[in-house]
Design a protein around this motif. Structure first.
Motif, mmCIF file in Angstrom:
data_model
loop_
_atom_site.group_PDB
_atom_site.id
_atom_site.type_symbol
_atom_site.label_atom_id
_atom_site.label_comp_id
_atom_site.label_asym_id
_atom_site.label_seq_id
_atom_site.Cartn_x
_atom_site.Cartn_y
_atom_site.Cartn_z
ATOM 1 N N PRO A 41 60.934 37.775 65.663
ATOM 2 C CA PRO A 41 62.158 37.585 64.881
ATOM 3 C C PRO A 41 63.381 37.473 65.786
ATOM 4 N N GLY A 42 64.501 37.099 65.210
ATOM 5 C CA GLY A 42 65.769 37.126 65.925
ATOM 6 C C GLY A 42 66.142 35.832 66.605
ATOM 7 N N THR A 43 67.237 35.891 67.357
ATOM 8 C CA THR A 43 67.752 34.743 68.096
ATOM 9 C C THR A 43 66.852 34.488 69.292
ATOM 10 N N HIS A 69 60.372 23.271 67.406
ATOM 11 C CA HIS A 69 61.403 24.297 67.294
ATOM 12 C C HIS A 69 62.058 24.471 68.659
ATOM 13 N N LEU A 70 63.367 24.372 68.684
ATOM 14 C CA LEU A 70 64.118 24.473 69.928
ATOM 15 C C LEU A 70 64.866 25.804 70.032
ATOM 16 N N LEU A 71 65.504 26.226 68.932
ATOM 17 C CA LEU A 71 66.394 27.374 68.971
ATOM 18 C C LEU A 71 66.505 28.006 67.597
ATOM 19 N N THR A 72 66.567 29.332 67.564
ATOM 20 C CA THR A 72 66.909 30.072 66.350
ATOM 21 C C THR A 72 68.134 30.918 66.663
ATOM 22 N N VAL A 73 69.137 30.866 65.791
ATOM 23 C CA VAL A 73 70.284 31.763 65.850
ATOM 24 C C VAL A 73 70.218 32.568 64.559
ATOM 25 N N ALA A 74 69.955 33.874 64.680
ATOM 26 C CA ALA A 74 69.688 34.714 63.518
ATOM 27 C C ALA A 74 70.713 35.829 63.370
ATOM 28 N N SER A 75 70.905 36.252 62.136
ATOM 29 C CA SER A 75 71.811 37.371 61.854
ATOM 30 C C SER A 75 71.242 38.690 62.351
ATOM 31 N N ASN A 76 69.917 38.842 62.289
ATOM 32 C CA ASN A 76 69.278 40.095 62.671
ATOM 33 C C ASN A 76 68.195 39.834 63.700
ATOM 34 N N LEU A 102 69.827 46.660 64.015
ATOM 35 C CA LEU A 102 69.079 45.418 63.769
ATOM 36 C C LEU A 102 69.920 44.188 64.069
ATOM 37 N N ASP A 103 71.233 44.346 64.089
ATOM 38 C CA ASP A 103 72.117 43.203 64.346
ATOM 39 C C ASP A 103 73.014 43.477 65.558
ATOM 40 N N PRO A 104 72.428 43.682 66.742
ATOM 41 C CA PRO A 104 73.239 44.038 67.910
ATOM 42 C C PRO A 104 74.209 42.943 68.341
ATOM 43 N N THR A 105 73.955 41.696 67.955
ATOM 44 C CA THR A 105 74.831 40.601 68.358
ATOM 45 C C THR A 105 76.071 40.506 67.481
ATOM 46 N N GLY A 106 76.001 41.055 66.264
ATOM 47 C CA GLY A 106 77.116 40.957 65.334
ATOM 48 C C GLY A 106 77.224 39.604 64.654
ATOM 49 N N LEU A 107 76.216 38.749 64.839
ATOM 50 C CA LEU A 107 76.232 37.439 64.187
ATOM 51 C C LEU A 107 75.976 37.588 62.695
ATOM 52 N N ASP A 108 76.611 36.756 61.895
ATOM 53 C CA ASP A 108 76.348 36.734 60.463
ATOM 54 C C ASP A 108 76.161 35.284 60.054
ATOM 55 N N MET A 109 74.915 34.927 59.830
ATOM 56 C CA MET A 109 74.592 33.556 59.451
ATOM 57 C C MET A 109 74.538 33.400 57.933
ATOM 58 N N GLY A 110 75.189 34.290 57.215
ATOM 59 C CA GLY A 110 75.267 34.212 55.764
ATOM 60 C C GLY A 110 74.096 34.881 55.084
ATOM 61 N N VAL A 115 69.797 29.979 61.468
ATOM 62 C CA VAL A 115 69.852 28.529 61.633
ATOM 63 C C VAL A 115 68.812 28.176 62.685
ATOM 64 N N TYR A 116 67.945 27.227 62.356
ATOM 65 C CA TYR A 116 66.907 26.760 63.258
ATOM 66 C C TYR A 116 67.266 25.354 63.716
ATOM 67 N N VAL A 117 67.111 25.073 64.994
ATOM 68 C CA VAL A 117 67.372 23.740 65.544
ATOM 69 C C VAL A 117 66.040 23.179 66.035
ATOM 70 N N PHE A 118 65.778 21.920 65.677
ATOM 71 C CA PHE A 118 64.530 21.248 66.031
ATOM 72 C C PHE A 118 64.840 19.953 66.767
ATOM 73 N N ALA A 119 63.963 19.560 67.684
ATOM 74 C CA ALA A 119 64.115 18.311 68.424
ATOM 75 C C ALA A 119 62.788 17.559 68.411
#
Length: 135
Positions: A41-43, A69-76, A102-110, A115-119
């Motif tokens: 899980p996670g970023t 799958h290239l990148l995941t940016v996650a809230s938790n 669970l959210d040490p980065t402080g990101l909130d993706m709603g 958000v997953y990025v694919f190439a």
């Protein structure tokens, strides 16, 4: 680390590991292979997305092949159970409990989403897309 998502396991591994999955879920009822152990899980860079809901449409618009799958940016960085399997030793206290939020980065993706990025590695111009998934 190598991830082995349940939905993308080769058939021979699924058959070979089925009994192990069952024993694991009996021994640790809070953990499920498909939900808590298959994908980290996670970023993260690379690996597999750990979908909150159903997998998104990630086929390339140019060639029709599945995109990587290239990148995941996650809230938790996990949930109330998956941290038991994925939390690094340095983020645990002396008794092995979680010592970081669970959210040490402080990101909130709603709503706890990601958000997953694919190439597409098949197309010469490397098209990309993204998918938003909320928990």
């Amino acid at each position: 680390m190598t991830e082995y998502p349940s939905w993308d396991l080769p058939e021979d591994l699924t058959e070979r590991w089925q009994e192990d999955f069952h024993r694991l879920e009996e021994a640790a009822p809070l953990l499920s292979y498909a939900t808590h152990l298959a994908e980290a899980p996670g970023t993260k860079l690379g690996g597999y997305p750990s979908w909150f809901t159903a997998p998104g449409d990630t086929d390339c618009q140019q060639c029709g092949r599945p995109m990587d799958h290239l990148l995941t940016v996650a809230s938790n960085e996990g949930d109330s159970a998956s941290w038991r399997a994925w939390l690094p030793a340095e983020d645990r206290d002396e008794e092995g409990r979680r010592a970081v939020p669970l959210d040490p980065t402080g990101l909130d993706m709603g709503g706890g989403g990601a958000v997953y990025v694919f190439a597409c590695r098949s197309c010469p111009n490397r098209p990309f897309t993204h998918w938003y998934d909320s928990g």
